[in-house]
Design a protein around this motif. Structure first.
Motif, short mmCIF file in Angstrom:
data_model
loop_
_atom_site.label_atom_id
_atom_site.label_comp_id
_atom_site.label_asym_id
_atom_site.label_seq_id
_atom_site.Cartn_x
_atom_site.Cartn_y
_atom_site.Cartn_z
N LYS A 173 0.82 -1.21 0.00
CA LYS A 173 0.00 0.00 0.00
C LYS A 173 0.86 1.27 0.00
CE LYS A 173 -4.07 -1.70 -0.34
NZ LYS A 173 -4.74 -1.54 -1.66
N ALA A 174 2.01 1.20 0.66
CA ALA A 174 2.88 2.39 0.72
C ALA A 174 3.58 2.65 -0.61
CB ALA A 174 3.92 2.21 1.82
N HIS A 175 3.90 1.61 -1.36
CA HIS A 175 4.68 1.78 -2.58
C HIS A 175 3.88 1.56 -3.86
CE1 HIS A 175 7.79 1.14 0.50
NE2 HIS A 175 8.59 1.83 -0.29
N HIS A 176 2.80 0.79 -3.79
CA HIS A 176 1.98 0.49 -4.97
C HIS A 176 0.51 0.52 -4.57
CE1 HIS A 176 5.60 -0.79 -7.17
NE2 HIS A 176 5.95 -1.42 -6.06
N PRO A 177 -0.03 1.67 -4.21
CA PRO A 177 -1.40 1.73 -3.68
C PRO A 177 -2.46 1.28 -4.67
CG PRO A 177 -0.55 3.93 -4.14
CD PRO A 177 0.61 3.00 -4.26
N GLN A 178 -2.14 1.22 -5.95
CA GLN A 178 -3.13 0.81 -6.94
C GLN A 178 -3.36 -0.69 -6.94
OE1 GLN A 178 -0.01 1.47 -7.54
NE2 GLN A 178 0.80 -0.04 -8.99
N ILE A 179 -2.47 -1.46 -6.33
CA ILE A 179 -2.61 -2.92 -6.30
C ILE A 179 -3.71 -3.30 -5.31
CG2 ILE A 179 -1.47 -5.09 -5.68
CD1 ILE A 179 1.14 -3.93 -6.68
N VAL A 180 -4.60 -4.17 -5.73
CA VAL A 180 -5.67 -4.66 -4.85
C VAL A 180 -5.11 -5.78 -3.98
CG1 VAL A 180 -7.92 -5.79 -4.77
CG2 VAL A 180 -7.44 -4.08 -6.55
N THR A 181 -5.27 -5.64 -2.67
CA THR A 181 -4.78 -6.64 -1.73
C THR A 181 -5.96 -7.40 -1.12
OG1 THR A 181 -4.70 -4.95 -0.02
CG2 THR A 181 -2.65 -5.45 -1.16
N VAL A 182 -5.82 -8.74 -1.04
CA VAL A 182 -6.90 -9.61 -0.57
C VAL A 182 -6.34 -10.55 0.49
CG1 VAL A 182 -8.71 -11.22 -1.24
CG2 VAL A 182 -7.88 -9.52 -2.90
N LEU A 183 -7.06 -10.68 1.60
CA LEU A 183 -6.65 -11.56 2.69
C LEU A 183 -7.60 -12.73 2.82
CD1 LEU A 183 -4.75 -11.91 5.22
CD2 LEU A 183 -6.50 -10.68 6.52
N GLY A 184 -7.05 -13.93 3.04
CA GLY A 184 -7.87 -15.12 3.26
C GLY A 184 -7.06 -16.15 4.01
N GLY A 185 -7.61 -17.36 4.14
CA GLY A 185 -6.87 -18.43 4.79
C GLY A 185 -7.50 -18.91 6.08
N GLY A 186 -6.88 -19.92 6.67
CA GLY A 186 -7.44 -20.58 7.84
C GLY A 186 -7.66 -19.67 9.03
N PHE A 187 -6.73 -18.76 9.30
CA PHE A 187 -6.90 -17.82 10.41
C PHE A 187 -8.14 -16.96 10.21
CE2 PHE A 187 -6.36 -13.46 11.93
CZ PHE A 187 -6.21 -13.66 13.28
N VAL A 188 -8.30 -16.44 9.03
CA VAL A 188 -9.47 -15.62 8.72
C VAL A 188 -10.75 -16.43 8.89
CG1 VAL A 188 -10.64 -14.33 6.90
CG2 VAL A 188 -8.16 -14.16 7.14
N ASN A 189 -10.74 -17.66 8.40
CA ASN A 189 -11.94 -18.48 8.41
C ASN A 189 -12.40 -18.85 9.81
OD1 ASN A 189 -11.69 -18.39 5.63
ND2 ASN A 189 -10.72 -20.40 5.49
N THR A 190 -11.47 -18.91 10.75
CA THR A 190 -11.83 -19.29 12.11
C THR A 190 -11.97 -18.09 13.05
OG1 THR A 190 -9.49 -19.68 12.62
CG2 THR A 190 -10.80 -21.58 11.96
N GLU A 191 -11.13 -17.08 12.87
CA GLU A 191 -11.06 -16.02 13.89
C GLU A 191 -11.67 -14.68 13.48
OE1 GLU A 191 -7.98 -15.74 16.54
OE2 GLU A 191 -7.23 -17.78 16.33
N LEU A 192 -11.88 -14.43 12.22
CA LEU A 192 -12.38 -13.12 11.80
C LEU A 192 -13.82 -13.18 11.30
CD1 LEU A 192 -9.30 -11.50 9.98
CD2 LEU A 192 -9.88 -11.57 12.41
N ARG A 193 -14.61 -14.04 11.85
CA ARG A 193 -15.99 -14.20 11.38
C ARG A 193 -16.93 -13.13 11.94
NH1 ARG A 193 -15.81 -19.00 8.61
NH2 ARG A 193 -18.01 -18.76 8.06
N GLN A 194 -16.44 -12.31 12.85
CA GLN A 194 -17.23 -11.19 13.37
C GLN A 194 -16.45 -9.88 13.22
OE1 GLN A 194 -18.34 -12.25 17.43
NE2 GLN A 194 -20.20 -13.24 16.71
N LEU A 195 -15.70 -9.78 12.15
CA LEU A 195 -14.84 -8.62 11.94
C LEU A 195 -15.64 -7.34 11.77
CD1 LEU A 195 -11.93 -7.59 11.36
CD2 LEU A 195 -12.40 -8.04 8.94
N SER A 196 -15.27 -6.32 12.55
CA SER A 196 -15.91 -5.01 12.40
C SER A 196 -14.90 -3.88 12.51
CB SER A 196 -17.00 -4.83 13.47
OG SER A 196 -16.44 -4.88 14.77
#
Length: 640
Positions: A243-266
């Protein structure tokens, strides 16, 4: 715009494994290429370690140490400073040896005069006899030159990891880097504070290799998969750099941690780093997201995707109902683009089963999506990665195996299922034998009675070298409460059938389950002792039971006689939850004895001792009959 106009880069963040690539990027890259997208992958976890463990990296570490106040220099770091020249001259050759590029170096390593030795080498002293014999002779004998050298070289790298942790970054680990910043953290504050702090040497190296990967692949979309809490901090550092050097690039997060721990992300601040976050199996959400980026799909029709609303700044969860991609249609993983010749084969433990997790290059593949049993009380059975079970034909699986071997030149496979189904393994084994596919494979199973001696022999003939499975608390009462669907006697017969077929067996063990008493724990250890004594299992690991909000215990604690402790308000990660057990057993005190006993059992030590000898305090005598496992093995195969 055609799909190929997008360039997708999937990244493995530090820290996962050093001996083989974590498979998430291989799955996604293979899937996207099959769908016509230009997709690439890179393993920044491996690149970071190889950058730090190099002559230039160690010189940079030394410069950092020289800037420290004398009182801040630990004994380990002082030892590194005293032998800095030897580390500089040996680090390159040792890395090449562990990568398999210079096997003859083993002759020098085993002399114990080539490598500088720090505190990690003290572990060898426990094997020295009163006559001063070779401390590793019992494990490797007169042969095993490569393995002996590999173990010494691994101790050498662990010494360097200790230096990095004590002098550069106290969070540093080869596998679980900065794990405490993310695991079940109800707020984003600790992670945000760490990310806003000045970069240390590890951060600077990670930034440099991130920018190099971006320059090399020129992506328009970057996917970062975080399987464990110990990969989250580095994933956010990578996204911060992008984001600091190439802000135009779309960044996407996923994976096992997200699937178990971020199910109520706000927490909106997460989206300063990531544009989108997807849940559960990534194929369908990713296709929808790429169509959205191409302007072919509205934001409202994203699938299982978090984003930050531009006007309100609030987190929104989009879930347009679309069926997931069938397991038969996800395609074949590809390791193209990953440096398969640069991974490090390590030998942390001398136990032949334990080495499989760190030694050798294993192609990771899934026999079936989800778990066919999905009843265990301690497991996240309510989540998609467990609850949605789908299989594939043996022919399709064998085709995938053939394609992977042709691409990688590697014939080792680790089937990473939650529990590979016996029927699917039987069909696959028959297919592999019919095709004369010469692979070696291992994977996780349930110790159920379907694994009769004849099936174990068939699996061995197809290339099975090891299995791992959950014995958990070796107590029939607690196994029933856990809904494991097995008994101790049944596990004994199944594991012995595997062992008799020449297949190594690893048992996952648990302590601290609701209502577990001291007597339960002592009895469980006695069962485990007898399983080792009778040659049923070769290794195991005791872990402390943790209640998660997605498991049956977390969802229905009253059924297990416990009360959950209230969670604080959650805006970030939510998974582990404390509970009050009226039994009141001090499991922490028991755990140290369990781990000590198991470590010795894995090395063939203390199998004749009373299990009470491992405890530093008084515990009751076991109620298990001395020959329980021996007699259980005399019962017919398939008995309950």
């Amino acid at each position: 715009m055609q799909p190929a106009a997008l360039r997708v880069l999937a990244l493995i963040p530090p820290m996962t494994q050093l001996n083989t690539p974590y498979p998430s990027t291989a799955y996604l890259t293979g899937f996207l290429r099959a769908r016509g997208f230009e997709a690439h992958q890179a393993d920044l976890a491996l690149e970071l370690v190889l950058s730090l463990l190099s002559p230039d990296g160690l010189r940079a570490v030394m410069r950092q140490i020289e800037s420290l106040a004398p009182e801040a220099v630990s004994v380990r770091v002082s030892q590194f400073m005293a032998q800095h020249g030897r580390y500089l001259s040996t680090i390159g050759p040792v890395i090449a040896f562990l990568q398999g590029r210079d096997p003859t170096l083993a002759h020098r390593i085993v002399t114990r005069r080539y490598l500088p030795e720090g505190s990690r080498f003290a572990s060898l002293d426990v094997y020295v006899s009163e006559e001063g014999e070779d401390p590793l002779g019992w494990a490797f004998g007169a042969l095993g030159l490569q393995e002996r050298a590999k173990h010494l070289a691994t101790l050498y790298l662990n010494d360097l990891a200790d230096v990095l942790r004590e002098a550069i970054d106290p969070r540093f680990e080869f596998v679980r880097y900065a794990e405490s910043l993310a695991a079940s953290q109800p707020t984003f504050d600790p992670l945000a504070e760490a990310l806003s702090a000045p970069k240390n040497l590890v951060d600077e190296y990670l930034q440099a290799i991130t920018l190099a990967a971006i320059k090399r692949h020129a992506p328009t979309v970057v996917l970062i998969s975080v399987p464990f809490p110990g990969t989250v901090y580095a994933a956010f550092r990578i996204a911060q750099t992008i984001k600091a050097h190439h802000p135009q690039i779309v960044t996407v997060l996923g994976g096992g941690f997200v699937n178990t721990e971020l199910r109520q992300l706000s927490e909106p601040r997460v989206f300063d780093y990531f544009d989108f976050i997807t849940l559960d199996a990534g194929e369908r959400p990713l296709l929808a997201l790429l169509e959205h980026i191409q302007g072919k799909r509205s934001r409202q029709r994203l699938v299982r995707t978090y984003l930050r609303e531009a006007h309100s700044g609030l987190v929104q969860y989009m879930h347009w109902p679309e069926p997931d991609i069938a397991f038969t249609d996800v395609g074949t993983p590809t390791w193209d683009g990953l440096p398969l010749d640069r991974y490090l084969s390590l030998l942390d433990m001398l136990n032949p089963m334990n080495r499989l997790w760190s030694d050798g290059r294993w192609n990771k593949l899934t026999v079936a999506q989800g778990c066919y049993w999905k009843q265990c009380s301690f497991c996240d059975v309510s989540l998609d990665y467990i609850s949605r079970y789908e299989g594939a034909s043996a022919a399709l699986l064998a085709d995938r195996i053939d394609a992977i071997v042709a691409e990688t030149g590697q014939t080792g496979f680790h089937f990473v299922d939650e529990a590979a189904p016996p029927k699917a393994l039987k069909a696959l084994a028959q297919e592999l034998i019919a095709r004369q596919t010469g692979i070696a494979w291992w994977g996780n199973i349930r110790f159920e009675k379907s694994f009769r001696p004849e099936l174990c022999e068939l699996l061995a003939q197809s290339g099975c070298v090891a299995v791992s499975g959950g014995l958990e608390v070796a107590s029939d009462r607690l196994l029933s409460l856990m809904k494991k669907g097995v008994s101790v006697a049944q596990v004994a017969r199944v594991t012995r059938a595997f062992s008799d077929a020449g297949i190594l067996v690893h048992a996952y063990l648990m302590y601290g389950f609701p209502s577990q008493t001291v007597q339960d724990t002592v009895d469980a250890l006695e069962y485990v002792r007898q399983l080792f004594e009778q040659g049923c299992i070769r290794s195991g690991f005791f872990h402390r039971f943790v209640c998660t909000v997605h498991s049956p215990v977390g969802l229905n604690p009253q059924d297990y006689g416990v009360a959950l402790q209230p969670l604080p308000p959650v805006s970030f990660a939510r998974n582990d939850v404390g509970f009050d057990d009226p039994v009141g057993t001090d499991h922490d005190a028991l755990g140290a004895a369990l781990r000590k006993a198991l470590y010795n059992y894995m090395h063939g030590i203390g199998l004749e001792e009373d299990v009470r000898s491992w405890f530093d305090f008084s515990v009751p005598r076991t109620t298990v009959k001395r020959r329980f496992i021996e007699r259980a093995l005399q019962q017919p195969a398939g008995s309950a």
